[in-house]
Design a protein around this motif. Structure first.
Motif, PDB file in Angstrom:
ATOM      1  N   GLU A  45       0.833  -1.196   0.000  1.00  0.00           N
ATOM      2  CA  GLU A  45       0.000   0.000   0.000  1.00  0.00           C
ATOM      3  C   GLU A  45       0.871   1.250   0.000  1.00  0.00           C
ATOM      4  O   GLU A  45       1.973   1.258   0.550  1.00  0.00           O
ATOM      5  CB  GLU A  45      -0.919   0.028   1.219  1.00  0.00           C
ATOM      6  CG  GLU A  45      -0.215   0.083   2.550  1.00  0.00           C
ATOM      7  CD  GLU A  45      -1.166   0.299   3.720  1.00  0.00           C
ATOM      8  OE1 GLU A  45      -2.309   0.739   3.494  1.00  0.00           O
ATOM      9  OE2 GLU A  45      -0.750   0.041   4.866  1.00  0.00           O
ATOM     10  N   GLY A  46       0.341   2.287  -0.605  1.00  0.00           N
ATOM     11  CA  GLY A  46       1.027   3.562  -0.595  1.00  0.00           C
ATOM     12  C   GLY A  46       0.868   4.219   0.756  1.00  0.00           C
ATOM     13  O   GLY A  46      -0.223   4.212   1.333  1.00  0.00           O
ATOM     14  N   VAL A  47       1.944   4.801   1.257  1.00  0.00           N
ATOM     15  CA  VAL A  47       1.938   5.446   2.559  1.00  0.00           C
ATOM     16  C   VAL A  47       1.995   6.966   2.418  1.00  0.00           C
ATOM     17  O   VAL A  47       1.192   7.685   2.999  1.00  0.00           O
ATOM     18  CB  VAL A  47       3.121   4.955   3.410  1.00  0.00           C
ATOM     19  CG1 VAL A  47       3.191   5.699   4.736  1.00  0.00           C
ATOM     20  CG2 VAL A  47       3.036   3.460   3.644  1.00  0.00           C
ATOM     21  N   TYR A  59      -0.997  11.458   1.588  1.00  0.00           N
ATOM     22  CA  TYR A  59      -0.800  10.426   2.599  1.00  0.00           C
ATOM     23  C   TYR A  59      -1.964   9.444   2.595  1.00  0.00           C
ATOM     24  O   TYR A  59      -3.104   9.806   2.280  1.00  0.00           O
ATOM     25  CB  TYR A  59      -0.720  11.064   3.995  1.00  0.00           C
ATOM     26  CG  TYR A  59       0.462  11.975   4.190  1.00  0.00           C
ATOM     27  CD1 TYR A  59       0.354  13.335   3.931  1.00  0.00           C
ATOM     28  CD2 TYR A  59       1.685  11.474   4.630  1.00  0.00           C
ATOM     29  CE1 TYR A  59       1.433  14.185   4.099  1.00  0.00           C
ATOM     30  CE2 TYR A  59       2.770  12.319   4.800  1.00  0.00           C
ATOM     31  CZ  TYR A  59       2.637  13.668   4.540  1.00  0.00           C
ATOM     32  OH  TYR A  59       3.722  14.504   4.705  1.00  0.00           O
ATOM     33  N   ALA A  60      -1.667   8.231   2.977  1.00  0.00           N
ATOM     34  CA  ALA A  60      -2.724   7.273   3.242  1.00  0.00           C
ATOM     35  C   ALA A  60      -3.506   7.752   4.457  1.00  0.00           C
ATOM     36  O   ALA A  60      -2.929   8.336   5.378  1.00  0.00           O
ATOM     37  CB  ALA A  60      -2.134   5.891   3.503  1.00  0.00           C
ATOM     38  N   ASP A  61      -4.792   7.505   4.460  1.00  0.00           N
ATOM     39  CA  ASP A  61      -5.620   7.947   5.581  1.00  0.00           C
ATOM     40  C   ASP A  61      -5.118   7.395   6.906  1.00  0.00           C
ATOM     41  O   ASP A  61      -5.213   8.064   7.942  1.00  0.00           O
ATOM     42  CB  ASP A  61      -7.065   7.508   5.358  1.00  0.00           C
ATOM     43  CG  ASP A  61      -7.762   8.302   4.266  1.00  0.00           C
ATOM     44  OD1 ASP A  61      -8.794   7.836   3.771  1.00  0.00           O
ATOM     45  OD2 ASP A  61      -7.254   9.393   3.903  1.00  0.00           O
ATOM     46  N   SER A  62      -4.573   6.198   6.870  1.00  0.00           N
ATOM     47  CA  SER A  62      -4.147   5.538   8.104  1.00  0.00           C
ATOM     48  C   SER A  62      -2.944   6.207   8.759  1.00  0.00           C
ATOM     49  O   SER A  62      -2.671   5.947   9.938  1.00  0.00           O
ATOM     50  CB  SER A  62      -3.826   4.071   7.824  1.00  0.00           C
ATOM     51  OG  SER A  62      -2.809   3.967   6.841  1.00  0.00           O
ATOM     52  N   LYS A  64      -2.190   9.765   8.171  1.00  0.00           N
ATOM     53  CA  LYS A  64      -2.335  11.220   8.205  1.00  0.00           C
ATOM     54  C   LYS A  64      -2.240  11.744   9.624  1.00  0.00           C
ATOM     55  O   LYS A  64      -2.843  11.197  10.536  1.00  0.00           O
ATOM     56  CB  LYS A  64      -3.676  11.628   7.590  1.00  0.00           C
ATOM     57  CG  LYS A  64      -3.703  11.599   6.083  1.00  0.00           C
ATOM     58  CD  LYS A  64      -5.057  12.034   5.553  1.00  0.00           C
ATOM     59  CE  LYS A  64      -5.093  11.979   4.035  1.00  0.00           C
ATOM     60  NZ  LYS A  64      -6.438  12.325   3.500  1.00  0.00           N
ATOM     61  N   TRP A 106      -0.746   8.866  -6.571  1.00  0.00           N
ATOM     62  CA  TRP A 106      -0.504   7.428  -6.608  1.00  0.00           C
ATOM     63  C   TRP A 106      -0.551   6.917  -8.039  1.00  0.00           C
ATOM     64  O   TRP A 106      -0.208   5.769  -8.307  1.00  0.00           O
ATOM     65  CB  TRP A 106      -1.543   6.689  -5.757  1.00  0.00           C
ATOM     66  CG  TRP A 106      -1.486   7.065  -4.312  1.00  0.00           C
ATOM     67  CD1 TRP A 106      -2.498   7.571  -3.547  1.00  0.00           C
ATOM     68  CD2 TRP A 106      -0.347   6.992  -3.433  1.00  0.00           C
ATOM     69  NE1 TRP A 106      -2.066   7.810  -2.277  1.00  0.00           N
ATOM     70  CE2 TRP A 106      -0.758   7.461  -2.177  1.00  0.00           C
ATOM     71  CE3 TRP A 106       0.974   6.569  -3.602  1.00  0.00           C
ATOM     72  CZ2 TRP A 106       0.105   7.524  -1.078  1.00  0.00           C
ATOM     73  CZ3 TRP A 106       1.835   6.633  -2.517  1.00  0.00           C
ATOM     74  CH2 TRP A 106       1.397   7.101  -1.273  1.00  0.00           C
TER      75      TRP A 106
END
Length: 123
Positions: A45-47, A59-62, A64, A106
């Motif tokens: 996954e993209g970070v 940013y990935a929501d996880s 942010k 992305w």
């Protein structure tokens, strides 16, 4: 030609790490750069991603509010500052260059993957 990620390690929940992505064989400043991660049994996954020169970031929501991507083109290096780490952040982290797009996105084609650096968040 590849990107080398470094700076991983074992850290307790709530701790921090700073990852570095260094380029060998080309100028990192010519590309948008992304950080990705892959945990065992999960898809990559993209970070975080940073644009080539416009300062754009995504940013990935996880992550942010906890992770910050930055770049120092003079040092040919991109950084990922990771704060307030959680066990779910445990993964191998990789960096790559977007050879099609210059802004933070992305989309596009990611190349120059190098060996990742392992981040383990555990008490």
């Amino acid at each position: 030609v590849q990107l080398q990620a470094s700076g991983g390690g074992l850290v307790q929940p709530g701790g921090f790490l700073r990852l570095s992505c260094a380029a060998s064989g080309f100028t990192l400043g010519d590309y948008a750069i992304g950080w990705f991660r892959q945990a065992p049994g999960k898809e990559r996954e993209g970070v975080a991603c940073i644009g080539r020169s416009d300062g754009s970031t995504i940013y990935a929501d996880s992550v942010k509010g906890r992770f910050t991507i930055s770049r120092d083109n003079a040092k040919n290096t991109v950084y990922l500052q990771m704060n307030s780490l959680k066990p779910e952040d445990t993964a191998a982290y990789y960096c790559a260059a977007n050879i099609e797009r210059t802004i933070a996105t992305w989309r596009g084609t990611w190349q120059y993957w190098g060996p990742g650096t392992q981040v383990t968040v555990s008490s």
